[in-house]
Write a protein that holds these residues in place. Structure first.
Motif, PDB file in Angstrom:
ATOM      1  N   PHE A  37      44.582  33.815  30.536  1.00 13.55           N
ATOM      2  CA  PHE A  37      43.927  34.893  31.277  1.00 13.55           C
ATOM      3  C   PHE A  37      42.743  35.483  30.509  1.00 13.55           C
ATOM      4  CE2 PHE A  37      48.078  35.275  33.645  1.00 13.55           C
ATOM      5  CZ  PHE A  37      47.561  34.876  34.862  1.00 13.55           C
ATOM      6  N   PHE A  38      42.824  35.457  29.179  1.00 10.78           N
ATOM      7  CA  PHE A  38      41.694  35.921  28.371  1.00 10.78           C
ATOM      8  C   PHE A  38      40.486  35.006  28.566  1.00 10.78           C
ATOM      9  CE2 PHE A  38      39.265  35.982  24.340  1.00 10.78           C
ATOM     10  CZ  PHE A  38      38.887  37.322  24.344  1.00 10.78           C
ATOM     11  N   LEU A  39      40.737  33.692  28.548  1.00 15.87           N
ATOM     12  CA  LEU A  39      39.659  32.723  28.784  1.00 15.87           C
ATOM     13  C   LEU A  39      39.091  32.868  30.196  1.00 15.87           C
ATOM     14  CD1 LEU A  39      41.147  29.545  27.046  1.00 15.87           C
ATOM     15  CD2 LEU A  39      39.255  30.964  26.231  1.00 15.87           C
ATOM     16  N   VAL A  40      39.983  33.084  31.155  1.00 15.43           N
ATOM     17  CA  VAL A  40      39.553  33.289  32.547  1.00 15.43           C
ATOM     18  C   VAL A  40      38.648  34.515  32.650  1.00 15.43           C
ATOM     19  CG1 VAL A  40      40.372  33.987  34.844  1.00 15.43           C
ATOM     20  CG2 VAL A  40      41.470  32.086  33.655  1.00 15.43           C
ATOM     21  N   TYR A  41      39.043  35.597  31.964  1.00 11.89           N
ATOM     22  CA  TYR A  41      38.253  36.830  31.992  1.00 11.89           C
ATOM     23  C   TYR A  41      36.858  36.602  31.394  1.00 11.89           C
ATOM     24  CZ  TYR A  41      37.173  41.828  31.621  1.00 11.89           C
ATOM     25  OH  TYR A  41      36.585  43.062  31.745  1.00 11.89           O
ATOM     26  N   LEU A  42      36.808  35.859  30.277  1.00 10.08           N
ATOM     27  CA  LEU A  42      35.518  35.526  29.657  1.00 10.08           C
ATOM     28  C   LEU A  42      34.638  34.715  30.604  1.00 10.08           C
ATOM     29  CD1 LEU A  42      36.332  34.591  25.942  1.00 10.08           C
ATOM     30  CD2 LEU A  42      35.155  36.628  26.777  1.00 10.08           C
ATOM     31  N   ILE A  43      35.244  33.732  31.268  1.00 14.50           N
ATOM     32  CA  ILE A  43      34.504  32.885  32.211  1.00 14.50           C
ATOM     33  C   ILE A  43      33.931  33.724  33.344  1.00 14.50           C
ATOM     34  CG2 ILE A  43      34.759  31.066  33.973  1.00 14.50           C
ATOM     35  CD1 ILE A  43      36.869  29.781  32.063  1.00 14.50           C
ATOM     36  N   ILE A  44      34.759  34.644  33.868  1.00 10.00           N
ATOM     37  CA  ILE A  44      34.327  35.489  34.987  1.00 10.00           C
ATOM     38  C   ILE A  44      33.161  36.387  34.574  1.00 10.00           C
ATOM     39  CG2 ILE A  44      35.015  37.406  36.494  1.00 10.00           C
ATOM     40  CD1 ILE A  44      37.858  36.129  36.504  1.00 10.00           C
ATOM     41  N   VAL A  45      33.317  37.072  33.430  1.00 11.05           N
ATOM     42  CA  VAL A  45      32.285  38.017  32.982  1.00 11.05           C
ATOM     43  C   VAL A  45      31.000  37.290  32.616  1.00 11.05           C
ATOM     44  CG1 VAL A  45      31.672  39.729  31.225  1.00 11.05           C
ATOM     45  CG2 VAL A  45      33.948  39.767  32.240  1.00 11.05           C
ATOM     46  N   LEU A  46      31.116  36.203  31.839  1.00  9.32           N
ATOM     47  CA  LEU A  46      29.921  35.462  31.412  1.00  9.32           C
ATOM     48  C   LEU A  46      29.255  34.751  32.594  1.00  9.32           C
ATOM     49  CD1 LEU A  46      31.172  33.935  28.026  1.00  9.32           C
ATOM     50  CD2 LEU A  46      29.510  35.780  28.335  1.00  9.32           C
ATOM     51  N   GLY A  47      30.068  34.084  33.421  1.00 12.21           N
ATOM     52  CA  GLY A  47      29.521  33.332  34.557  1.00 12.21           C
ATOM     53  C   GLY A  47      28.810  34.227  35.548  1.00 12.21           C
ATOM     54  N   ASN A  48      29.471  35.296  35.957  1.00 13.82           N
ATOM     55  CA  ASN A  48      28.854  36.221  36.912  1.00 13.82           C
ATOM     56  C   ASN A  48      27.711  37.000  36.264  1.00 13.82           C
ATOM     57  OD1 ASN A  48      30.396  36.243  39.633  1.00 13.82           O
ATOM     58  ND2 ASN A  48      32.032  36.231  38.131  1.00 13.82           N
ATOM     59  N   GLY A  49      27.843  37.285  34.962  1.00 13.13           N
ATOM     60  CA  GLY A  49      26.763  37.966  34.236  1.00 13.13           C
ATOM     61  C   GLY A  49      25.496  37.139  34.202  1.00 13.13           C
ATOM     62  N   ILE A  50      25.640  35.823  34.022  1.00 19.90           N
ATOM     63  CA  ILE A  50      24.477  34.920  34.013  1.00 19.90           C
ATOM     64  C   ILE A  50      23.804  34.903  35.382  1.00 19.90           C
ATOM     65  CG2 ILE A  50      23.798  32.478  33.897  1.00 19.90           C
ATOM     66  CD1 ILE A  50      25.902  32.202  31.607  1.00 19.90           C
ATOM     67  N   ILE A  51      24.613  34.895  36.450  1.00 18.50           N
ATOM     68  CA  ILE A  51      24.041  34.921  37.802  1.00 18.50           C
ATOM     69  C   ILE A  51      23.235  36.201  38.024  1.00 18.50           C
ATOM     70  CG2 ILE A  51      24.633  35.162  40.256  1.00 18.50           C
ATOM     71  CD1 ILE A  51      26.724  33.042  39.911  1.00 18.50           C
ATOM     72  N   ILE A  52      23.789  37.336  37.590  1.00 16.36           N
ATOM     73  CA  ILE A  52      23.065  38.617  37.710  1.00 16.36           C
ATOM     74  C   ILE A  52      21.745  38.541  36.956  1.00 16.36           C
ATOM     75  CG2 ILE A  52      23.107  41.078  37.110  1.00 16.36           C
ATOM     76  CD1 ILE A  52      26.210  40.906  37.418  1.00 16.36           C
ATOM     77  N   LEU A  53      21.789  37.995  35.732  1.00 19.33           N
ATOM     78  CA  LEU A  53      20.599  37.911  34.881  1.00 19.33           C
ATOM     79  C   LEU A  53      19.505  37.065  35.515  1.00 19.33           C
ATOM     80  CD1 LEU A  53      19.355  38.649  32.107  1.00 19.33           C
ATOM     81  CD2 LEU A  53      20.370  36.540  31.210  1.00 19.33           C
ATOM     82  N   ILE A  54      19.870  35.873  35.995  1.00 19.90           N
ATOM     83  CA  ILE A  54      18.840  34.977  36.539  1.00 19.90           C
ATOM     84  C   ILE A  54      18.291  35.489  37.869  1.00 19.90           C
ATOM     85  CG2 ILE A  54      19.652  32.920  35.323  1.00 19.90           C
ATOM     86  CD1 ILE A  54      20.946  31.977  37.921  1.00 19.90           C
ATOM     87  N   THR A  55      19.109  36.192  38.653  1.00 19.08           N
ATOM     88  CA  THR A  55      18.590  36.734  39.923  1.00 19.08           C
ATOM     89  C   THR A  55      17.648  37.907  39.688  1.00 19.08           C
ATOM     90  OG1 THR A  55      20.578  38.122  40.183  1.00 19.08           O
ATOM     91  CG2 THR A  55      20.565  36.004  41.322  1.00 19.08           C
ATOM     92  N   ILE A  56      17.729  38.519  38.495  1.00 16.67           N
ATOM     93  CA  ILE A  56      16.827  39.634  38.157  1.00 16.67           C
ATOM     94  C   ILE A  56      15.520  39.119  37.543  1.00 16.67           C
ATOM     95  CG2 ILE A  56      16.510  41.631  36.621  1.00 16.67           C
ATOM     96  CD1 ILE A  56      19.524  42.204  36.985  1.00 16.67           C
ATOM     97  N   ILE A  57      15.632  38.146  36.612  1.00 18.52           N
ATOM     98  CA  ILE A  57      14.442  37.753  35.838  1.00 18.52           C
ATOM     99  C   ILE A  57      13.649  36.599  36.436  1.00 18.52           C
ATOM    100  CG2 ILE A  57      15.464  38.621  33.695  1.00 18.52           C
ATOM    101  CD1 ILE A  57      15.944  35.714  32.857  1.00 18.52           C
ATOM    102  N   ASP A  58      14.289  35.743  37.258  1.00 18.85           N
ATOM    103  CA  ASP A  58      13.578  34.593  37.805  1.00 18.85           C
ATOM    104  C   ASP A  58      12.871  34.972  39.108  1.00 18.85           C
ATOM    105  OD1 ASP A  58      13.129  31.989  39.273  1.00 18.85           O
ATOM    106  OD2 ASP A  58      13.942  31.218  37.398  1.00 18.85           O
ATOM    107  N   GLN A  59      11.555  34.824  39.132  1.00 21.13           N
ATOM    108  CA  GLN A  59      10.758  35.224  40.294  1.00 21.13           C
ATOM    109  C   GLN A  59      11.088  34.409  41.540  1.00 21.13           C
ATOM    110  OE1 GLN A  59       8.538  37.830  40.656  1.00 21.13           O
ATOM    111  NE2 GLN A  59       9.413  38.437  38.684  1.00 21.13           N
ATOM    112  N   SER A  60      11.472  33.147  41.345  1.00 16.51           N
ATOM    113  CA  SER A  60      11.777  32.295  42.499  1.00 16.51           C
ATOM    114  C   SER A  60      13.068  32.714  43.204  1.00 16.51           C
ATOM    115  CB  SER A  60      11.878  30.826  42.063  1.00 16.51           C
ATOM    116  OG  SER A  60      12.994  30.640  41.196  1.00 16.51           O
ATOM    117  N   LEU A  61      13.866  33.536  42.527  1.00 17.11           N
ATOM    118  CA  LEU A  61      15.128  34.000  43.120  1.00 17.11           C
ATOM    119  C   LEU A  61      15.028  35.445  43.635  1.00 17.11           C
ATOM    120  CD1 LEU A  61      17.758  32.534  40.596  1.00 17.11           C
ATOM    121  CD2 LEU A  61      16.771  31.469  42.638  1.00 17.11           C
TER     122      LEU A  61
END
Length: 312
Positions: A37-61
């Protein structure tokens, strides 16, 4: 005299403190479950965090579709953070006590964020409906102001209803056992601990599930029936494939989240439904947030391109 005193202490504890049993029945695997569950939590936070980051900084998105996806990923991080850290603490320390206030707070946040997620998934389906069924009007309809209003509406509608729902559940008297056979404070296991007739409470839970789970699901279903009908009429195979690819990720997430949520809250309850409730709850509180980044990245070329730009 001593017996009456002990009984009074038990009743007092039952009203001010509960015990989250979680997965305590799997006695020899607590550390193994903690690591998973710790690994799952890391995957969720990092994975969704990356999506948030790229949707903010990438102009094409910088489009409505990815604006909603970024908001959805933020919501997923919030949603899982209400349940998983407490579960990890319980697995690590083996101390499963939770105060009545903490239990009520956890329940209200789980229900509020769950409601907002249902509504946001409906908004995302509407966005795809306008994009595919009315492409000429899409830039006018789904403008920045309207997108912000839709997200704000999801929060404004989803939050107050569940504050009332939680208050109503915790206005009940709890007696006897204070052990919650679940890994978080959810309505069905809490109602099992309540004294007296809980028919009205169960009816209100059912009505809330219809309004916030069943109705949004039917709206999503209606949107996608129109979308699929429109896609099938497209003249080129390439156009059909592209349209399907932008919708397929959302359909998978909707199926996982709404499917498990509807079964958990709308199916008839029985005395032996606790294990099934825990299993279903894992799907809509943990499995969907974990698979969300994978589904949207692996099945989306734009997101994959943005990720390659971000990663060296």
């Amino acid at each position: 005299m001593g017996h009456h005193k002990n009984q009074a202490e038990v009743n007092l504890t039952a009203r001010t403190e509960f015990v989250l049993l979680g997965f305590s029945d799997i006695t020899n695997s607590q550390m193994f479950l903690f690591v998973i569950f710790f690994l799952v939590y890391l995957i969720i936070v990092l994975g969704n965090g990356i999506i948030i980051l790229i949707t903010i900084i990438d102009q094409s998105l910088q489009t409505p579709m990815y604006f909603f996806l970024g908001n959805f990923s933020f919501l997923e991080i919030c949603y899982v953070s209400v349940t998983l850290p407490r579960m990890l603490k319980n697995l690590w320390t083996r101390e499963r006590n939770i105060s009545l206030l903490a239990c009520a707070t956890q329940m209200s946040f789980v229900l509020m964020l769950g409601n907002v997620e249902c509504l946001l998934l409906t908004v995302m389906a509407y966005d795809r409906y306008v994009a595919i069924c009315n492409p000429l009007h899409y830039p006018l309809v789904m403008n920045q102001k309207f997108c912000l209003q839709l997200v704000a509406a999801c929060w404004l509608i989803g939050v107050p209803a569940e504050i009332g729902q939680t208050s109503q559940i915790f206005s009940l008297s709890f007696c006897g056992s204070n052990q919650i056979n679940h890994f978080f404070c959810d309505i069905p296991p809490m109602l099992k601990l309540a004294c007296g007739n809980t028919f009205l409470n169960e009816l209100l839970v059912f009505l809330a599930a219809v309004v916030f789970v069943m109705l949004p699901f039917l709206l999503v279903l209606g949107s996608y029936s129109k979308i699929i009908s429109t896609i099938l009429k497209l003249p080129s195979a390439a156009g059909r494939a592209k349209a399907f690819s932008t919708c397929s990720s959302h359909i998978i997430v909707v199926t996982l989240f709404f499917g498990s949520g509807m079964i958990a809250y709308l199916r008839p309850k029985s005395k032996d439904s606790s294990k099934a409730d825990k299993f279903l709850s894992l799907f809509y509180t943990i499995v969907t947030p974990m698979f969300n980044p994978m589904i949207y990245t692996l099945r989306n070329k734009d997101v994959m391109i943005a990720l390659r730009k971000l990663l060296p």
